[in-house]
Write an enzyme that holds these catalytic residues in place. Structure first.
Site, short mmCIF file in Angstrom:
data_model
loop_
_atom_site.label_atom_id
_atom_site.label_comp_id
_atom_site.label_asym_id
_atom_site.label_seq_id
_atom_site.Cartn_x
_atom_site.Cartn_y
_atom_site.Cartn_z
N LYS A 14 0.83 -1.21 0.00
CA LYS A 14 0.00 0.00 0.00
C LYS A 14 0.87 1.26 0.00
CE LYS A 14 -2.35 -1.07 3.82
NZ LYS A 14 -1.83 -2.39 4.23
N ARG A 88 -10.00 -0.62 8.92
CA ARG A 88 -9.53 -1.99 9.13
C ARG A 88 -10.65 -2.87 9.68
NH1 ARG A 88 -3.92 -0.84 8.98
NH2 ARG A 88 -2.61 -2.39 9.89
N ARG A 122 12.60 -6.93 6.45
CA ARG A 122 12.43 -5.51 6.15
C ARG A 122 13.10 -4.58 7.18
NH1 ARG A 122 6.41 -3.49 5.06
NH2 ARG A 122 6.13 -3.80 7.28
N ARG A 158 11.11 -2.81 12.47
CA ARG A 158 9.91 -2.61 13.30
C ARG A 158 9.71 -3.76 14.27
NH1 ARG A 158 5.19 -0.84 9.20
NH2 ARG A 158 4.05 -2.22 10.57
N ARG A 169 -1.30 -10.90 12.35
CA ARG A 169 -1.80 -9.70 11.67
C ARG A 169 -2.56 -10.08 10.39
NH1 ARG A 169 2.93 -6.01 10.46
NH2 ARG A 169 1.45 -4.31 10.32
P1 AMP Z 1 0.33 -0.70 9.56
O1 AMP Z 1 1.60 0.05 9.45
O2 AMP Z 1 -0.77 -0.11 8.70
O3 AMP Z 1 0.50 -2.17 9.31
O4 AMP Z 1 -0.17 -0.54 11.08
C1 AMP Z 1 0.61 -0.94 12.17
C2 AMP Z 1 -0.28 -1.24 13.38
O5 AMP Z 1 -1.03 -0.07 13.74
C3 AMP Z 1 -1.34 -2.31 13.14
O6 AMP Z 1 -0.84 -3.61 13.33
C4 AMP Z 1 -2.37 -1.94 14.20
O7 AMP Z 1 -1.96 -2.35 15.49
C5 AMP Z 1 -2.33 -0.42 14.17
N1 AMP Z 1 -3.32 0.13 13.21
C6 AMP Z 1 -3.07 0.83 12.07
N2 AMP Z 1 -4.20 1.18 11.46
C7 AMP Z 1 -5.21 0.71 12.22
C8 AMP Z 1 -6.63 0.74 12.12
N3 AMP Z 1 -7.25 1.33 11.09
N4 AMP Z 1 -7.36 0.13 13.09
C9 AMP Z 1 -6.76 -0.46 14.15
N5 AMP Z 1 -5.43 -0.54 14.29
C10 AMP Z 1 -4.65 0.04 13.35
#
Ligand code: AMP
Length: 219
Positions: A14, A88, A122, A158, A169
């Protein structure tokens, strides 16, 4: 201005697609909820402290926290948006449609094993954001652990980029996030799927030309 949702499992590409779209639509803000949450976590804001325990366990942060955060960010935003990582869950999608109608949802589909391979290797530069992958010779840094662009900067990995957390996840994505696609379709939002391609043994984010992107994004 265009309002676009980038939808897909963690590490489906993304962020990469967002960068490419911004080459065609430079005004559009890229709003990544993961980035905003990580920034809050780093600064240890009340939101960051609350979100931290969920993020480190590979779980979703509660809807209320994320919805308030996104609503706050989108209020008064005049240039459209490229939403990355939101919604999400179906309650998040429902709330979004109450205050904003997206023009398009772009869904990136990538097989589970490929997603896992991508995250475990990564590393990224905290200064310029360049992403490396130590399992991919084309994406390995020239000097181990250092950024090619910002030579003195150490690369970061990370805390949530490990296989166990990643599997959890992806499960969360399939169970909680995937139903949003049906919800958007039922509410008349245009959904485009499968923007990935196989290059030999590797799955890659679609390498679209600006013209292809204009077509995909209905510009
Ligand atoms: P990402 O970088 O988008 O994979 O997000 C990292 C982490 O942030 C995810 O594993 C969630 O714990 C949290 N997170 C990000 N966006 C959301 C969302 N829309 N709803 C709930 N948790 C989120």
């Amino acid at each position: 201005m265009k309002k676009i949702i980038l939808f897909g499992a963690p590490a489906s590409g993304k962020g990469t697609l967002a960068k490419r779209i911004r080459e065609t639509l430079p005004e559009i803000p890229h709003i990544s909820t993961g980035d905003i949450l990580r920034d809050n976590k780093k600064r240890q804001t009340p939101l960051g402290q609350e979100a931290q325990k969920y993020m480190d366990a590979g779980q979703l942060v509660p809807d209320k926290l994320v919805i308030d955060m996104v609503e706050d960010r989108l209020t008064n935003e005049k240039n459209g948006y490229l939403l990355d990582g939101f919604p999400r869950t179906v309650p998040q999608a429902k709330r979004l449609l109450e205050f904003s109608q997206p023009d398009l949802v772009v869904v990136l589909k990538v097989p589970r094993q490929e997603l896992i391979n991508r995250v475990v290797g990564r590393w990224s530069c905290p200064d310029c954001g360049k992403i490396y992958n130590v399992f991919n010779p084309e994406l390995t840094p020239k000097v181990e652990g250092k950024c090619d662009n910002c030579v003195d900067t150490s690369l970061e990995h990370r805390a949530d980029d490990n296989e166990e957390t990643m599997n959890s996840r992806i499960d969360t994505y399939e169970n909680n996030s995937f139903p949003c696609i049906k919800f958007f379709r039922e509410n008349g939002i245009s959904v485009k799927e499968e923007l990935t391609m196989k290059n030999g043994d590797k799955w890659e984010t679609l390498k679209a030309t600006p013209e292809d992107l204009r077509f995909i994004l209905d510009l």
